[in-house]
Design a protein around this motif. Structure first.
Motif, short mmCIF file in Angstrom:
data_model
loop_
_atom_site.label_atom_id
_atom_site.label_comp_id
_atom_site.label_asym_id
_atom_site.label_seq_id
_atom_site.Cartn_x
_atom_site.Cartn_y
_atom_site.Cartn_z
N TRP A 167 0.85 -1.19 0.00
CA TRP A 167 0.00 0.00 0.00
C TRP A 167 0.89 1.24 0.00
O TRP A 167 2.03 1.21 0.45
N ALA A 168 0.37 2.33 -0.55
CA ALA A 168 1.08 3.61 -0.50
C ALA A 168 0.05 4.71 -0.32
O ALA A 168 -1.11 4.57 -0.71
N TYR A 169 0.48 5.81 0.26
CA TYR A 169 -0.42 6.94 0.50
C TYR A 169 -0.70 7.69 -0.80
O TYR A 169 0.19 7.92 -1.61
N ALA A 170 -1.95 8.07 -1.00
CA ALA A 170 -2.32 8.96 -2.10
C ALA A 170 -3.59 9.69 -1.69
O ALA A 170 -4.48 9.11 -1.08
N ALA A 171 -3.65 10.95 -2.04
CA ALA A 171 -4.77 11.78 -1.57
C ALA A 171 -5.87 11.95 -2.60
O ALA A 171 -6.92 12.51 -2.30
N LEU A 259 -8.76 7.52 7.50
CA LEU A 259 -7.82 6.40 7.57
C LEU A 259 -6.62 6.61 6.66
O LEU A 259 -5.48 6.35 7.04
N ILE A 260 -6.89 7.08 5.44
CA ILE A 260 -5.80 7.32 4.49
C ILE A 260 -4.80 8.34 5.06
O ILE A 260 -3.58 8.15 4.98
N GLU A 261 -5.32 9.40 5.66
CA GLU A 261 -4.46 10.48 6.16
C GLU A 261 -3.57 10.04 7.32
O GLU A 261 -2.58 10.69 7.63
N LYS A 262 -3.92 8.93 7.97
CA LYS A 262 -3.10 8.43 9.07
C LYS A 262 -1.74 7.94 8.60
O LYS A 262 -0.80 7.83 9.39
N TYR A 263 -1.62 7.64 7.32
CA TYR A 263 -0.43 6.93 6.84
C TYR A 263 0.27 7.68 5.72
O TYR A 263 0.69 7.10 4.72
N ARG A 264 0.43 8.98 5.90
CA ARG A 264 1.10 9.81 4.89
C ARG A 264 2.57 9.42 4.71
O ARG A 264 3.17 9.73 3.68
N ASP A 265 3.13 8.72 5.69
CA ASP A 265 4.54 8.36 5.59
C ASP A 265 4.77 7.10 4.76
O ASP A 265 5.92 6.69 4.55
N TRP A 266 3.71 6.49 4.24
CA TRP A 266 3.86 5.32 3.37
C TRP A 266 4.14 5.80 1.94
O TRP A 266 3.29 5.71 1.06
N ILE A 267 5.33 6.32 1.73
CA ILE A 267 5.75 6.83 0.44
C ILE A 267 7.01 6.09 0.01
O ILE A 267 7.85 5.73 0.85
#
Length: 326
Positions: A167-171, A259-267
């Motif tokens: 998984w990776a973060y995307a807004a 939930l998505i915003e919790k993991y912004r460091d997954w880049i």
């Protein structure tokens, strides 16, 4: 080589056996060679493909249209919003009628808990092959292109190769889970040691995960799930980080956004790529949310194979169309 694909649907990744997927890849490499040499290959002369889109597309539409033209046929782009499909044409009617107009029907319908059912219903009433251009569960053509690309870069024997689906973060929006699900289903059939990495809330469908585990047992490959991106990347041969929505956890858009915003460091950045093997490759189905999912340094860097991967969509799709629609 398996030669009994004529007239077959391709909706789920496991609709074709491992041996049939190997046949598709053999044909795809041959068609890629022919295109490189400028050799005509009108295997579907005068054949027509209906391409029915409920979701927007760049690579899928372009590669199917170009592929049909190169095979000597014609692809008709059909937008659900600008046809009577938006006003009442049912899946049965599409299958019955388009199955009489066209020699194949390709559909992209990604609505959660609906898309796959819709495509299968069209197939139930169609007299011609139905091809899945992506739904809420599977993205089989993307996965074939991914498999082809990995084999080109790492060799056809994938045993003991560590391939990370992360998984990776995307807004941008809560994206479908079909790409990672197809990857874990297909790659475990080819001997790779597959690591699925995601935050706890971004799990995949339990039945798909169980099928991947069963594939790993059957084909003596590895399959594990971790919740730490750094742990997953360590000593990887291939990394495939992309965003998907927490659809199995919640379908509420606001809850999903939180939930998505919790993991912004997954880049995927250079620090994480440095955890992988020196000759590792970075993959993404595109479009990527640049500098959110992945840094420019990585996606434009020496590990990235995203353009080769995108090109291979053309070749695998031509192979499946030639094998099923001829």
């Amino acid at each position: 080589m398996q030669t009994n694909l004529r007239g077959r649907d391709f909706i789920g990744d496991l609709d074709f056996s491992k041996e049939e997927v190997e046949t598709v890849l053999d044909v795809a490499w041959d068609l890629k060679r022919k295109r490189a040499l400028g050799e005509p290959h009108p295997l579907l002369r005068d054949k027509t493909l209906a391409m029915l889109f409920f979701f927007t597309s760049t690579r899928t539409r372009g590669s199917f249209e170009a592929g049909m033209a190169q095979l000597g046929g014609h692809a008709a782009f059909i937008d659900s919003d600008t046809t009577q499909i938006a006003h009442g044409d049912t899946a049965k009617e599409i299958g019955e009628i388009f199955g009489r107009y066209f020699d194949g029907i390709a559909i992209r319908q990604c609505d959660w808990q609906f898309g796959n059912k819709y495509i299968n219903e069209v197939a139930r009433y169609s007299r011609v092959p139905v091809l899945n251009m992506q739904d809420d569960i599977y993205h089989p053509f993307q996965c074939l292109a991914d498999l082809m690309t990995i084999m080109e870069k790492k060799g056809r024997d994938l045993r003991r190769r560590k391939i990370v689906v992360s998984w990776a973060y995307a807004a941008s929006y809560s994206k479908p889970i079909s790409v990672p699900q197809s990857l874990i289903l297909q790659l475990t059939r080819f001997g790779a040691d597959v690591v699925l990495a995601h935050p706890p809330e971004f799990k995949l469908m339990p039945e798909i995960v169980e099928m991947a585990r069963e594939n790993a047992r059957k084909y003596h490959s590895g399959f594990e799930i971790v919740h730490d991106m750094d742990e997953a990347f360590k000593d990887a041969d291939v990394v495939y980080p992309k965003s998907w929505g927490p659809l199995v956890t919640t379908t509420d858009k606001n809850e999903g956004k939180v939930l998505i915003e919790k993991y912004r460091d997954w880049i995927t950045d250079q620090r994480r790529m440095d955890l992988t093997k020196e000759d590792s490759i970075y993959m993404h189905c595109l479009p990527a949310d640049r500098n959110l999912e992945v840094t420019d340094e990585v996606i434009d860097g020496p590990h990235s194979v995203v353009y080769d991967e995108a090109e291979n969509r053309l070749h695998v799709q031509k192979a499946v169309m030639a094998l099923t629609m001829s």
